[in-house]
Design an enzyme around this catalytic site. Sequence first.
Site, mmCIF file in Angstrom:
data_model
loop_
_atom_site.group_PDB
_atom_site.id
_atom_site.type_symbol
_atom_site.label_atom_id
_atom_site.label_comp_id
_atom_site.label_asym_id
_atom_site.label_seq_id
_atom_site.Cartn_x
_atom_site.Cartn_y
_atom_site.Cartn_z
ATOM 1 N N GLY A 11 -14.947 11.489 2.788
ATOM 2 C CA GLY A 11 -15.551 11.355 1.462
ATOM 3 C C GLY A 11 -16.864 12.114 1.401
ATOM 4 O O GLY A 11 -17.651 12.057 2.343
ATOM 5 N N GLY A 102 -18.187 10.755 8.301
ATOM 6 C CA GLY A 102 -18.319 9.369 8.711
ATOM 7 C C GLY A 102 -17.365 8.986 9.835
ATOM 8 O O GLY A 102 -16.972 9.838 10.639
ATOM 9 N N ASP A 103 -17.008 7.728 9.851
ATOM 10 C CA ASP A 103 -16.089 7.159 10.835
ATOM 11 C C ASP A 103 -14.891 8.044 11.196
ATOM 12 O O ASP A 103 -14.692 8.398 12.358
ATOM 13 C CB ASP A 103 -15.500 5.871 10.233
ATOM 14 C CG ASP A 103 -16.062 4.647 10.897
ATOM 15 O OD1 ASP A 103 -17.172 4.766 11.458
ATOM 16 O OD2 ASP A 103 -15.413 3.596 10.845
ATOM 17 N N THR A 126 -22.207 9.814 4.797
ATOM 18 C CA THR A 126 -21.389 8.834 4.071
ATOM 19 C C THR A 126 -22.321 7.962 3.247
ATOM 20 O O THR A 126 -23.420 7.633 3.686
ATOM 21 C CB THR A 126 -20.566 7.947 5.035
ATOM 22 O OG1 THR A 126 -20.068 6.819 4.292
ATOM 23 C CG2 THR A 126 -21.405 7.424 6.180
ATOM 24 N N ILE A 127 -21.896 7.599 2.054
ATOM 25 C CA ILE A 127 -22.775 6.795 1.201
ATOM 26 C C ILE A 127 -22.841 5.342 1.648
ATOM 27 O O ILE A 127 -23.730 4.615 1.242
ATOM 28 C CB ILE A 127 -22.354 6.839 -0.284
ATOM 29 C CG1 ILE A 127 -20.954 6.260 -0.493
ATOM 30 C CG2 ILE A 127 -22.416 8.246 -0.838
ATOM 31 C CD1 ILE A 127 -20.615 6.023 -1.961
ATOM 32 N N ASP A 128 -21.909 4.902 2.490
ATOM 33 C CA ASP A 128 -21.782 3.472 2.767
ATOM 34 C C ASP A 128 -22.815 2.904 3.738
ATOM 35 O O ASP A 128 -22.979 1.699 3.840
ATOM 36 C CB ASP A 128 -20.381 3.165 3.302
ATOM 37 C CG ASP A 128 -19.320 3.345 2.241
ATOM 38 O OD1 ASP A 128 -19.648 3.155 1.052
ATOM 39 O OD2 ASP A 128 -18.182 3.694 2.579
ATOM 40 N N ARG A 155 -28.751 -3.971 -17.664
ATOM 41 C CA ARG A 155 -29.645 -5.096 -17.961
ATOM 42 C C ARG A 155 -30.176 -5.016 -19.386
ATOM 43 O O ARG A 155 -30.343 -6.037 -20.054
ATOM 44 C CB ARG A 155 -30.814 -5.162 -16.984
ATOM 45 C CG ARG A 155 -31.594 -6.474 -17.169
ATOM 46 C CD ARG A 155 -32.798 -6.578 -16.262
ATOM 47 N NE ARG A 155 -33.186 -5.259 -15.825
ATOM 48 C CZ ARG A 155 -33.375 -4.929 -14.577
ATOM 49 N NH1 ARG A 155 -33.225 -5.818 -13.645
ATOM 50 N NH2 ARG A 155 -33.711 -3.695 -14.261
ATOM 51 N N ARG A 172 -16.392 -0.780 0.909
ATOM 52 C CA ARG A 172 -15.145 -1.458 1.241
ATOM 53 C C ARG A 172 -15.375 -2.466 2.378
ATOM 54 O O ARG A 172 -14.885 -3.569 2.340
ATOM 55 C CB ARG A 172 -14.107 -0.400 1.640
ATOM 56 C CG ARG A 172 -12.741 -0.710 1.077
ATOM 57 C CD ARG A 172 -11.843 0.509 1.041
ATOM 58 N NE ARG A 172 -12.025 1.296 -0.169
ATOM 59 C CZ ARG A 172 -11.611 2.530 -0.338
ATOM 60 N NH1 ARG A 172 -10.998 3.163 0.653
ATOM 61 N NH2 ARG A 172 -11.805 3.166 -1.471
ATOM 62 N N LYS A 213 -32.529 -18.753 -17.850
ATOM 63 C CA LYS A 213 -32.172 -17.351 -18.089
ATOM 64 C C LYS A 213 -31.009 -17.269 -19.056
ATOM 65 O O LYS A 213 -30.067 -18.052 -18.973
ATOM 66 C CB LYS A 213 -31.738 -16.690 -16.782
ATOM 67 C CG LYS A 213 -32.829 -16.673 -15.744
ATOM 68 C CD LYS A 213 -32.518 -15.649 -14.688
ATOM 69 C CE LYS A 213 -33.631 -15.698 -13.643
ATOM 70 N NZ LYS A 213 -33.599 -14.548 -12.754
ATOM 71 N N THR A 214 -31.089 -16.286 -19.933
ATOM 72 C CA THR A 214 -29.988 -16.165 -20.884
ATOM 73 C C THR A 214 -28.962 -15.136 -20.430
ATOM 74 O O THR A 214 -27.833 -15.161 -20.866
ATOM 75 C CB THR A 214 -30.531 -15.783 -22.267
ATOM 76 O OG1 THR A 214 -31.328 -14.613 -22.116
ATOM 77 C CG2 THR A 214 -31.375 -16.901 -22.846
#
Lengths: 324, 324, 324, 324
Positions: A11, A102-103, A126-128, A155, A172, A213-214
Amino acid sequence: MKRIAVFTSGGDSPGMNACIRAVVRTAIFKGIEVYAIHRGYEGMIDGDIKRMQSHSVSNIVQRGGTKLKSARSQEFRTPEGRKKAYDNLMLHGIEGLVAIGGDGTFTGAKLFYEEFGIPTVGCPGTIDNDLYGTDYTIGFDTAVNTALEAIDKIRDTAAAHDRIFFIEVMGRDAGFIAVESAIGGGAEFVMVPETKTDLDAVVKSLKHLRKSKTSSIIVVAEGDDAGNAQTVMEIVKDKLQDSTKDFKVTTLGHIQRGGSPTARDRVLASRCGMAAVEGLLEGYQFHMAGVINQEVVYTPFADCIGKSKPLIQDHLKLVEILSI
Amino acid sequence: MKRIAVFTSGGDSPGMNACIRAVVRTAIFKGIEVYAIHRGYEGMIDGDIKRMQSHSVSNIVQRGGTKLKSARSQEFRTPEGRKKAYDNLMLHGIEGLVAIGGDGTFTGAKLFYEEFGIPTVGCPGTIDNDLYGTDYTIGFDTAVNTALEAIDKIRDTAAAHDRIFFIEVMGRDAGFIAVESAIGGGAEFVMVPETKTDLDAVVKSLKHLRKSKTSSIIVVAEGDDAGNAQTVMEIVKDKLQDSTKDFKVTTLGHIQRGGSPTARDRVLASRCGMAAVEGLLEGYQFHMAGVINQEVVYTPFADCIGKSKPLIQDHLKLVEILSI
Amino acid sequence: MKRIAVFTSGGDSPGMNACIRAVVRTAIFKGIEVYAIHRGYEGMIDGDIKRMQSHSVSNIVQRGGTKLKSARSQEFRTPEGRKKAYDNLMLHGIEGLVAIGGDGTFTGAKLFYEEFGIPTVGCPGTIDNDLYGTDYTIGFDTAVNTALEAIDKIRDTAAAHDRIFFIEVMGRDAGFIAVESAIGGGAEFVMVPETKTDLDAVVKSLKHLRKSKTSSIIVVAEGDDAGNAQTVMEIVKDKLQDSTKDFKVTTLGHIQRGGSPTARDRVLASRCGMAAVEGLLEGYQFHMAGVINQEVVYTPFADCIGKSKPLIQDHLKLVEILSI
Amino acid sequence: MKRIAVFTSGGDSPGMNACIRAVVRTAIFKGIEVYAIHRGYEGMIDGDIKRMQSHSVSNIVQRGGTKLKSARSQEFRTPEGRKKAYDNLMLHGIEGLVAIGGDGTFTGAKLFYEEFGIPTVGCPGTIDNDLYGTDYTIGFDTAVNTALEAIDKIRDTAAAHDRIFFIEVMGRDAGFIAVESAIGGGAEFVMVPETKTDLDAVVKSLKHLRKSKTSSIIVVAEGDDAGNAQTVMEIVKDKLQDSTKDFKVTTLGHIQRGGSPTARDRVLASRCGMAAVEGLLEGYQFHMAGVINQEVVYTPFADCIGKSKPLIQDHLKLVEILSI
C-alpha cells in the site's frame, strides 16, 4: 557496493516520494549508481528498471503517492518469480536494494535475501504505524492529520445538529491512527483492535454524557473487534434507544492514503532514505532503517515482522479522561 | 422595523456563521435590535430566543457549522406549532425574520408569512447549490473544495496502484458539486441526477481509455439515476471484466458539510446577510436575497422553491473533453 | 491538593488550547477544582481568575491561539507584583499552578516558587522547540508545517520563473523550524543560529548548482549569525553577480504562530496537560512535564532554562545531501 | 486551423496548469495539433517549442505554478525579437496562439497580431483580478484564499495578545484581493488603491473600537495610496499613541502566487482554456476568453488592457459595516 536500486511496494503512503528522493540523492552523493524499479516486485520480475539522476527526483518531496508506483505481486511469491527478479537485478548489476514498504514488503525482502543473498535495507512506508523497529512509520503522521481534518469538519456539522457520529479510520490490526485522531479530534470514544471493545460501557457513558453534551464523536478503527463503524453504530443505536439523536456513519477510506506529506513524514522519510543507503554501505543486509528516540536504528526484518508494537498506554487514558 | 430575528434551519452549511454575523452587525449598524433564534423553527416554537450584540458574533466568520444550531422541526408543520412560534415572536416584539437555509426552510417561511404576515427575507444556505434565484449558494464553494481535496488525495493513491475509483459526493437532486469537483479533480467521468447515465458508454470509454491511462476517477452524485457509487461500481466492474484493475469506492459523506468556509462563501454569506437586513427594511416580505451576476437580487420564495436551476452546459462538456 | 489554576504566558503557540483543555478535564476527572488565570502573570496580578468546568473547554482542542490569552508582564518582574499575584492566588485558595509557556514563563515560575512556595508544573508551549526536557514543544510541529506549506507555494512560483528565494522563518536562537522546514521543503540551503554561516560557500554552491537547477530556495532562521533573510540576500546577490536570476525575499512572520494545531501538537499538548496535573498530585513543584522518547519526563525548571538543546546532526547532513 | 501553440507569460498564477491542460486536450479533441512554447515570449524567440499529447498534461490540473514556465521578455519588445518569434512559429507551422497571462501578455499579443497577423486568443491568468472582460481571473480565488488562511492564523495570535496587525496583500493597482480577504477575514479596515485612504479616520475608528475590541486587523493592498503596510503602521502608531497595544506588520508576499488552485480557479481555467481553442476555431484573432455572468465572452485585447474594472461597491460597504 557500486550500484543499488530502490522500489516501493505494498500500500502506498504519503512520504514515499520524499524517501525515494533521499535514497537517490544520498547514493549519488556517495558516488553510487542508483536505479529505480517500478511497481515493486512486479517490476523487478518484468525488468522495469531505470537509471536515476539527481534531477529525476526533483520536485517530488511534497507529493503524495509514489512516483515509482506500487503493486502487490503474486508472482514474487513463487520461486520462479523470484528467480526472474534476481536475474533482472543481475542483468543491471544491482548489488543492493532499498525496499520502501511494510510487513509484506519486508517478508518478501527477507525471503529474497535468504535465497539469493541480495542485501536489502528497508524503509518503513505504511500509514498504519504497526512496524516494530521505528517510533513512527512514513505516512502515519499525514494519515492522522487527514483523519483529524475530517473529524474537525464533521464536528462542525455534528454540533450544529446534535448528532452522534461514528467515524471509521484505517487500521486493520492496529489502532494508532484511531487513537491519535481521537485524542486530537476530541472524540468521546475510540475503538481499536488492540483492546476489547465493551459496547455496553459505551452506551452507558453515552447516556451519562447526554446530560452535558449534545453531540458525540466515536472513532472506530476498521479492524475493531466489535465490528466496523456501520455495525457498531447499529448496535449502539439499538441499545441506546434515544430518538432525539441522529446516528451517522462516515468511513474515511482511501483519502487517508493520499495527500501531500506533513513535515514530520517528509523529515522521517528523508532520514530513513539516507540511512538505508548508509546502512547498505555499512553492511546491513536484511534490516529496516527506522528512527527510535530520535536516532537511526537498524532492526532485522524478522523482528519488524514478528514483534508487535504496542499502543502508548497514556494515549488510551487520554481519550477516556478528556471526553468528560 | 425596530426588531428582527435571525435563525438557521435545515442542513447546515459552511458560511452560515459568516451570514449570521453579517445579519447581526448590519442590523445594529442600522439601529435595529437583533435577536437570535436557536435550532431553527424548533427554537421558535420553544421560545429559545436571545438578544444579540456586535460582540456576540465576534470570531465566528471563519467557523464551519452554525453557532445558532439547526434542526428540522416536525411541529412547525402543524398549525399549532406555527401558532406557538408566532406567539413567541410577538412576545419578543419581533417584526421581521432572516431565515438562513434551503428549500424546506423557505417553504416554511412562505407558509408562515401567509398565515401570520411576518415579513421574512431568506439567505441561500445549502451546500447543494440547487436554489433558483442566486448564482451560488452559501456553502457550495466550500463543499466543492472539500470534495476536490479528497479527490486530489485519492488520485495520489489511484495513480500509485492503477485503480478505478468511484467517488460519491453529495447531491440528492442536483449535480453541481459532482460536476465542479469532477472538472477540478480531472475525473474521467461524472454521473449526475440531471442527465441520464449510460453505463454502457462509460464501460466502452473505460476500455478505450485503458490504453492511455492506468487509473481512472469517476465522480458519482449520490442521487444519480444509475444508483449510488457502490451500485455503479458493481455494475461497471461486472460489465468491464478487467481483472488487472482494482475497483474502489469512497463515499465522502458529511465531511462535505463542515470545515472553515472558503473566501467565496464568506463573502457571499456576508453579502447576503447584509442584503437580507436591507431587504427587510426596504419592504421585502417573502423573498430570498441572492447574488446574480455580481448584483444582489430578491426572488420570491415561491420561485426559489418552484423553479429549477440548470447545470451549466459548458461544464458537462468540459468533463467529456478534458478526460481524453 | 484540592484546587489548582492554569495559565498561558509568553508568545502563544498552536496547541495551547488543547493543553488547557487537558489540564481542566484531568483535574476535574481527578476531583480537583480548577481555575483559569487570564493573560498570564498579568492576570494573576490583576486577579483575573475564573472557575472552569468541563464544558468551559469544549470545542477548543482544534483552535489556534489561547483562550486564556497571553501577555508579557513587567510588573511580575518586581517583588511587589509577585506579592500581589500571590495574594490573589491565596484569595482563591489556589494550591498549585500549571504554567503553559517557554523560557520566560518558567523563569518566572521558578522565582515565584522560591519566594512563595507555590508548586508549579510547566508545559512546554512555544513554537521554537528550544526547551531542554522534551523532544518537541507544543506548537513546533504546527509552525513547521505552516512554514512548509508556505515553502511549497513559493516553490511553485520560484520554479515558474527561475528565481532564488530567501525565506525567513522564526527562530531567534534556535534553528529547529528552519532545519525541518528546509528538509521538508527540499531547500538548497539552510542557515541557523547554531552553526556558523559561510556565505562564500553558499555562493560557490549556487554557482555550481546553477548548471543543474534553475531555481533555488534558501531557508534563513531569523536569528542567523549572517543576518536576516533580506541582509543575506543582498550579500549573496552582490557576491553571485548573476543577472539572469531574480532574487526574492519572503518573511513568513506571525502566520507561524497561528493556525489549527496539527495532530502531533494536539496529542503532545493533551499529554503534557494531563501529566502536569498528575505531576502536581505526585508532588512535583518546579518542574516541566515533557515527552522524551515517548515517555512523560519531569525536568526541573532550572535545567529547562539553563541547558541547551542541540539540533539533530543528521538533519543538518540531510539538507546538504538532498540539495544536490 | 490545423496547428496551434499555447504559452504562459508574465507573473504566474495558480490555475495556469489547469488552463494549459484544457487548451491541449480541447485542441486534440477537435483534431488540431497543439504545441507548447516554454518561457512565454522568451521561448518563442528561442524556438523552445514542443509538440503536446494528451498525456503531456496528465496530473497537472491540481498543481500551482506553470509547467511551461513563464518569463518577462525584453527582446520581444523589439521588432527584431518579434520577427524571430514569428519565424519560429512559421517554422513549426503554428497558425494560432493561446496566450495565458495578464495585461502585459495581451499588450504583446495585440502588437504581434497587428504586425504579423497571427490570431491569438488570451486566457486571463493573473492573481490580481484587474482585467476587464471577465468577472474573475484565473488565480484570483486561490490568492484570496491563501491570504485568508494567513489572516485566520494571524487572528489567532492577534487575539491572544491584544495586537493591531497590518497585513499587506498583493495588488499594485487593484484592491480585489485586499477587499475580499478583508471581508472574509473579518478585518476592521481595508486600504486599497481605488479609494483615497484617510488615516485620520482609521485612527479615530481604532480609538472608538478600542472600547469593544482588544485586537484589530487591517488589510493593506501593496499599492495603497497611503503607502505599504509598514509605512501605514508607523503613521497609525504615531497618531494613535496607545502604549497598551502592540503594532505588527506581516507582508504575505509570494505565497499568494503559489499553491494548488481552488475548485473555482480550476473550473474557470478549464473553461477559459476550452473557450480559447473554440474561439480560435470560430475566428477570434485578438480577443481574451473570459467568463461573465456564467457565460463565455470574447473581449478585444484593446478593451481588456484599456478599460478599468471597478471594485464591487457592496464589498467596500461590507468591510465598513461588519467591523463594528
